[in-house]
Design a protein around this motif. Sequence first.
Motif, short mmCIF file in Angstrom:
data_model
loop_
_atom_site.label_atom_id
_atom_site.label_comp_id
_atom_site.label_asym_id
_atom_site.label_seq_id
_atom_site.Cartn_x
_atom_site.Cartn_y
_atom_site.Cartn_z
N LYS A 178 0.72 -1.27 -0.08
CA LYS A 178 -0.07 -0.03 0.00
C LYS A 178 0.78 1.30 -0.06
O LYS A 178 0.23 2.27 -0.16
CB LYS A 178 -0.95 0.22 1.20
CG LYS A 178 -1.99 -0.87 1.31
CD LYS A 178 -3.09 -0.58 0.17
CE LYS A 178 -4.20 -1.29 0.26
NZ LYS A 178 -5.34 -1.26 -0.68
N ASP B 125 -9.45 5.51 -4.52
CA ASP B 125 -8.77 4.70 -5.42
C ASP B 125 -8.88 5.68 -6.67
O ASP B 125 -9.77 6.02 -7.47
CB ASP B 125 -9.75 3.60 -6.00
CG ASP B 125 -9.25 2.69 -6.80
OD1 ASP B 125 -8.17 3.08 -7.57
OD2 ASP B 125 -9.52 1.39 -7.27
N PHE C 169 -6.53 2.65 -1.56
CA PHE C 169 -5.86 3.01 -0.18
C PHE C 169 -6.82 3.64 0.75
O PHE C 169 -7.93 3.96 0.23
CB PHE C 169 -4.86 4.22 -0.57
CG PHE C 169 -3.77 3.81 -1.64
CD1 PHE C 169 -2.41 3.12 -1.40
CD2 PHE C 169 -4.26 3.99 -3.06
CE1 PHE C 169 -1.47 3.04 -2.02
CE2 PHE C 169 -3.22 3.84 -3.68
CZ PHE C 169 -2.06 3.22 -3.28
N ARG D 254 -5.77 12.87 -1.80
CA ARG D 254 -6.02 12.48 -3.39
C ARG D 254 -4.88 12.64 -4.11
O ARG D 254 -4.82 11.75 -4.97
CB ARG D 254 -7.31 13.45 -3.49
CG ARG D 254 -8.65 13.24 -3.06
CD ARG D 254 -9.74 14.03 -3.57
NE ARG D 254 -10.95 13.82 -2.98
CZ ARG D 254 -11.48 14.45 -1.91
NH1 ARG D 254 -11.02 15.61 -1.41
NH2 ARG D 254 -12.75 14.23 -1.53
N ALA E 156 -3.03 9.64 -3.62
CA ALA E 156 -3.43 8.28 -4.10
C ALA E 156 -3.23 8.23 -5.71
O ALA E 156 -2.87 7.14 -6.15
CB ALA E 156 -4.97 8.28 -3.66
#
Length: 698
Positions: free
Chosen positions: A398, A566, A572, A595, A598
């Motif tokens: 991750k 995502d 995540f 964001r 990600a």
Amino acid sequence: MTALPPRVVENLNSALRRLFAERPDLYLLGEDVLDPYGGAFKVTKGLSTAHPDRVLATPLSEAGIAGVAGGLALAGDQVVVEAMFGDFASLMFDQVLNLVSKSVTMYGKRKPMRVLFRCPVGGNRGYGPTHSQSVQKHFLGIPNLSLYETTPFHDAYPLVAHALDHGPAMLFEDKVLYTRRLHRDGVVDASYRFSLVGAAPGWAHVTPVDGAPADVVLLCPGGVAHRALAAAHALRERGVTAHLLVPALLYPLDVAPVLELVAAAGLVVVAEESTAGGTWGADVAAVLHERLWSRLAAPVLRLSSADSIIPTARHLEERVLLGERHIVDAVVAALEVRGEGAAAPEAVVPGAAPLAGVPVTAPKLNNNDATYLVAAWLVEDGAVVEPGTPLVELETSKAIEEIEAEHGGVLRIVVPSGAEVEVGALIAEVVAPGAARAVPAAPVMPAVPAPREPVPRVLAPRAPVAAVPAPRTYALDRVQQGTAAVVSRAHREVPAAFTAVEVRVDQLLERLRRLSEETGADVGLAEVVVKAVGSAHADFPHLFGSLVDDRTVALVDTADVAVTLDAGRGLFTPVVRDCAGRSIADVADDMMDFRMKAWRAEFTSSELTGGAITVSLNTDDDVLLVQPIVMWPQLCMLSVGGLRERVVLEDGAPVAATVVVLGLAYDHRVVNGTDAVGFLKFVADGLRRPDRLEKLVG
């Protein structure tokens, strides 16, 4: 509660709104600038709704856009042009060079050309070679064309107004800077302050709060300011005091207001993100040498990004683009050559490792992975390191996590980049000079298994067999493998139940629209739901707990809420800390940052751990209902569906309403249905009751 300063993107949007209200002859041209999209980076959000006849979406032709802007300016109008990416300004070059800039003085008398070309520039967002460049240097030195750059110290309204009034001009806007907040009232942080010097728009002079004189002066454009400031902090820890000078006007270059500040420094550095050669920094260095040569203690040090295209991969992009570490290392090296400032590393540094060496092992970074990938070594084998030096990046399913040196000494790498290691495996040693190299204490697993040697076999003749197509397969990437492990454990261990409620959100959406108009803040449904969930902690503490054993629940003191994100790089769940105690603006800030991370898959493990409850965001249009899992060891996950229109009865009459469905999956061993429904109603009331809503967003 003191209002937070706006982000740079919000400040730009507010400036354009104000200018459009004040200047009836102002137009805006660009691709995808109309609502609801509002431009690639949302700088023009709301403008087309307020001024539909003056905000015009154009075809995909930068040369055509620039030509139309030039024609409007020749007719006496004012124009702001938005290039979707600054890289595309190359397609405008002919119109800028040969029409717009020359029209000012080539018709026998001076003709005002009030055109501003806005160009988002810079890397560090993973957009790759053709969407990440800093193209400022290609427009330097064009007669009549002024070049500006946004900074975290200069308010956008006077800056954009100045650029229009002194047009034609280009405004370069660093894309990472969009999400950063402005510094206001002379305050940068607890250690630094700033003031503006010189005529408008002026230079920002950043100094330590204790007023210490400068050992080093760093001159940099606004897009590099945060990296330069971080470098200044790091240098101060080494006993070197750095001042920053950040201009809003790049060209024509006016160094007169800062000459005395520069002359007093022991070392002068210009730092910029573009590649070397014909740059603003080179121009600054040349002018300073001309005017201050007899007073400079050393030649001006010029720092630029590597002579390379800009990669998409984060770890490669960081090597190419100028960063904090490059600035610090270059300054320290320059001071060491002169024998002053930061001390050169000795053979054994303070806090050094003993002769036997200190092992560097792969630490446990999460509960999902048994192995990690050695993504990249940040220090070369044999280099001298200090305590706290980042050594290596380990990639989990991750996140990518930096591992720092705990002791000083010489780094001896045991495991190369690209290898996979188990948790606890030896990957390097930090040793005293001359110590022997270690032997790995744990097996290192190659990322690709080595092929076996073929074993000869004698086969009897066989009848021909029709070829069978090989099955089509693909391997799950590390992020998806991590998701698979979490989901499997949830289904295997958690006896989950589920309930859902439908919430009418018309008042919420109207309140958020007004909030956006009043403050420029970009707060949406997701941020309000996260804040509402956090506010439920005091009334429903056990829903934020975790099972210790079959009879014991551990409670938490703060509402740390994980959020599913995502952006196409994997799923995540970063954690927004203390959602009950912090403002909606703070929550929105965190989610904005998440964001971006990600999008680039650049989370650290600490950002992905510690959530007491999770909010699953599935807000795409037409998503009716989502049944989430419960992520062990949490007890609940709340899901948010998409907005949809439906007809409801209001005072006996049918009316259109906007609704969303909230769902809650919960561990039935701890949470009963009554509690689940009560929790959902509490969150729903925060979205639909005016009194509760004002507490959340006010």
